[in-house]
Design a protein around this motif. Sequence first.
Motif, short mmCIF file in Angstrom:
data_model
loop_
_atom_site.label_atom_id
_atom_site.label_comp_id
_atom_site.label_asym_id
_atom_site.label_seq_id
_atom_site.Cartn_x
_atom_site.Cartn_y
_atom_site.Cartn_z
N LEU A 53 58.00 -40.68 28.22
CA LEU A 53 58.68 -39.85 27.20
C LEU A 53 59.39 -40.74 26.18
CD1 LEU A 53 59.73 -37.11 26.07
CD2 LEU A 53 61.81 -37.55 27.42
N VAL A 54 60.07 -41.79 26.64
CA VAL A 54 60.77 -42.70 25.72
C VAL A 54 59.77 -43.28 24.72
CG1 VAL A 54 61.99 -44.91 25.58
CG2 VAL A 54 62.67 -43.22 27.31
N GLY A 55 58.60 -43.72 25.22
CA GLY A 55 57.57 -44.27 24.33
C GLY A 55 57.04 -43.21 23.38
N ALA A 56 56.80 -42.03 23.90
CA ALA A 56 56.23 -40.94 23.07
C ALA A 56 57.21 -40.51 21.98
CB ALA A 56 55.84 -39.76 23.95
N ARG B 186 48.86 -38.39 28.76
CA ARG B 186 48.34 -38.05 30.09
C ARG B 186 47.78 -39.31 30.75
NH1 ARG B 186 49.34 -35.72 33.72
NH2 ARG B 186 49.55 -33.73 32.64
N HIS B 187 47.03 -40.09 29.97
CA HIS B 187 46.44 -41.32 30.49
C HIS B 187 47.52 -42.33 30.92
CE1 HIS B 187 43.55 -44.41 31.23
NE2 HIS B 187 43.91 -45.15 30.20
N TRP B 188 48.57 -42.44 30.13
CA TRP B 188 49.70 -43.31 30.51
C TRP B 188 50.28 -42.88 31.86
CZ3 TRP B 188 53.06 -47.34 29.05
CH2 TRP B 188 52.65 -48.08 27.94
N LEU B 189 50.45 -41.56 32.04
CA LEU B 189 51.00 -41.06 33.32
C LEU B 189 50.05 -41.40 34.47
CD1 LEU B 189 52.31 -37.59 32.03
CD2 LEU B 189 53.71 -39.57 32.71
N THR B 190 48.75 -41.25 34.22
CA THR B 190 47.75 -41.53 35.27
C THR B 190 47.75 -43.01 35.64
OG1 THR B 190 46.40 -39.78 34.30
CG2 THR B 190 45.29 -41.26 35.84
N VAL B 191 47.78 -43.89 34.62
CA VAL B 191 47.79 -45.33 34.90
C VAL B 191 49.05 -45.69 35.70
CG1 VAL B 191 48.03 -47.62 33.83
CG2 VAL B 191 46.34 -46.00 32.94
N GLY B 192 50.20 -45.13 35.30
CA GLY B 192 51.45 -45.43 36.01
C GLY B 192 51.38 -45.04 37.47
N ALA B 193 50.73 -43.90 37.75
CA ALA B 193 50.65 -43.41 39.13
C ALA B 193 49.83 -44.36 40.00
CB ALA B 193 50.04 -42.00 39.13
N ARG B 194 48.97 -45.16 39.37
CA ARG B 194 48.13 -46.10 40.14
C ARG B 194 48.85 -47.42 40.43
NH1 ARG B 194 42.87 -47.04 36.93
NH2 ARG B 194 42.71 -48.75 38.41
N LEU B 195 50.03 -47.63 39.83
CA LEU B 195 50.73 -48.92 39.97
C LEU B 195 51.79 -48.83 41.05
CD1 LEU B 195 51.24 -49.66 36.15
CD2 LEU B 195 49.48 -50.65 37.65
N SER B 196 51.63 -49.62 42.13
CA SER B 196 52.69 -49.62 43.16
C SER B 196 53.83 -50.53 42.72
CB SER B 196 52.11 -50.08 44.49
OG SER B 196 51.47 -51.33 44.34
N GLU C 134 54.84 -32.70 32.06
CA GLU C 134 55.83 -33.66 32.55
C GLU C 134 56.75 -34.15 31.43
OE1 GLU C 134 52.61 -33.64 33.19
OE2 GLU C 134 52.09 -34.67 35.06
N LEU C 135 56.20 -34.30 30.22
CA LEU C 135 57.01 -34.84 29.13
C LEU C 135 58.09 -33.85 28.72
CD1 LEU C 135 54.58 -36.81 26.80
CD2 LEU C 135 55.81 -37.53 28.84
#
Length: 590
Positions: A425-428, A465-475, A577-578
């Motif tokens: 959200l901050v980036g958007a 949406r893609h940013w959220l998806t990529v983030g979810a893949r990062l532990s 989510e945003l």
Amino acid sequence: MATAVPLLIPLSQLSRAVTDWVESVRALTQPAGVRWCEGTEEEYGELTSKLIREGELVKLNAEHFPDCHLYRSSPSDVARVEHLTYICTNSREDAGPNNNWMDPKQARAKMRELFRGCMRGRTLYVIPYCMGPIASPLSRCGVEITDSAYVALNMMVMTRVGRPALERIARDGKFVRGLHSIGELDPNRRFIMHFPEELAIESFGSGYGGNALLGKKCHALRIASWQARSEGWLAEHMLIVGLESPEGETHYIACAFPSACGKTNLAMLIPPASLPGWKVFTVGDDIAWLHPGSDGRLWAINPEAGYFGVVPGTNPETNRNAYQMIRRETLFTNVALTADNQPWWEGLPTGAPVVDWQGRPYDASKGPAAHPNSRFTVTARRNPSYSPRAEDPRGVPISAIVFGGRRREVAPLVYEALSWRHGVLVGASVASETTAAAVGQVGVVRRDPMAMQPFCGYNFADYWRHWLTVGARLSRAPKIFHVNWFRRAPRGRFLWPGFGDNLRVLAWMLDRCSGRAGAAESAIGLLPRPEDLNTQGLDLGQQELRALLSVDPALWRKEVADIRTYLKTYGSRLPPELLGELEATERRLG
Ligand code: GTP
Ligand code: SPV
Ligand code: MN
């Protein structure tokens, strides 16, 4: 015994797909000749001499600026043209409200007419290039066809041009097709078209920067962002810099600031004398390709090999590295000249302009001597702080992502997002004052999400949406921050010294990443308390520091309302989510 000279296969025979395409463009554009670029030093010298002979390049003072040249662009062709830049996808919604859209069939037909016969009497240059280290699986290749030798010279510095790129294309079987002609440099016959579904770019009528060096914004951001979504990575308008602390710990951070908002400067900053022991290593200054690694971290490469940087403001005080870097082997565009043929620009402490950027006798009443978007083109190898890791095929692991904008008020010096989702959200929500990097009014605040407003090759809603998806893949996801080096006092001067002193803010971020630094909660995120920032040796009053770190609830309630209005323009495609994160911010503001 004589050593056998290896028989080189001519470039034009390395890849059938490229040769066929070149032949079809040749038939359409009717050039006088075709030249395949090898990207060698000899070739650079040859093209430079040709342009000097033709009066297109000026050789600069060889004693003070050896192997440096000046190019003057057409005065109506000095910056990117966002209003003439299109994303041509089959579905208009895929381009989104953030882009100009044209139907691909209509766009192709329009461009075909512009390109027909446009290279008569000119040379057609074929430039095979690789974006990223040639051996990296994260790199991607393209071929630019252009009728501008100046563009060819820039591409040779900014990308990895020649045989290895073409060999890679022959192996990959895939490349981005970039067709460019300066046409008549007529602003009314100028279009920058992108066909992400076909990995193709067609650019006509401009010879400047991001409009014409197709490897840069057209390929490495607009087309690559589209490819990145389908392949699970991110193509971003970010610098990459390595910071080694006095304790010897190195972290890499990636920062997205809009055009002419400080990326090149931050990427090569010089630590202030009062912060001894810090070392800074530039990986990239404009574009980052970020890939989730098998270790749960985000890994970054710089797809470029050189810098196309803003000249005005560069001096030994603000950026000694850049100042040193551009004293040799540099191609200047649209700067002024001194009486003894040295380049001159606003912000230089010495010398005086005699000839302005248009080649006219300098006259202060006609505006600045150097164009505000005048640029240097120089190889990254000339950067005194160039990181050896910039050539690492694996890239570098990213500890923090930093968004930023140029705002005289509202945004504090720095704050930390509460989570990846809040960080998106901050980036958007980034807003920034417009600059001379694009044609149009300067100094107007506009939304520039992730500094990608001019560069995202698809619908921003899908991109978030893609940013959220990529983030979810990062532990081990990077922490996300927001900065503003450009807060001003009521009288208009910058509150924060900026440049090298920005390291004080970065040092706080790294301490946050390692859990060493404190922070205070605010409605918009976590801010350093005055005592959390190292201000040793800094001439900054307590009152100014408090102003820099203040969050005005009334201004922010208005800001949140603006952000909501903006996000709603993306309709039902917007990730809920945003809006959820925005509502949480609003509740915290009370
Ligand atoms: P693009 O190449 O257009 O993407 O620009 P950029 O983001 O790399 O910006 P760059 O570093 O070239 O800086 C643009 C302008 O901002 C220059 O005139 C700089 O002198 C100025 N600038 C950079 N950093 C700072 C800073 O920390 N404070 C202030 N006040 N000005 C800065
Ligand atoms: C920018 O405008 O962000 C630049 C310059 O880096 S250009 O190459 O023209 O896009
Ligand atoms: Mn840029």
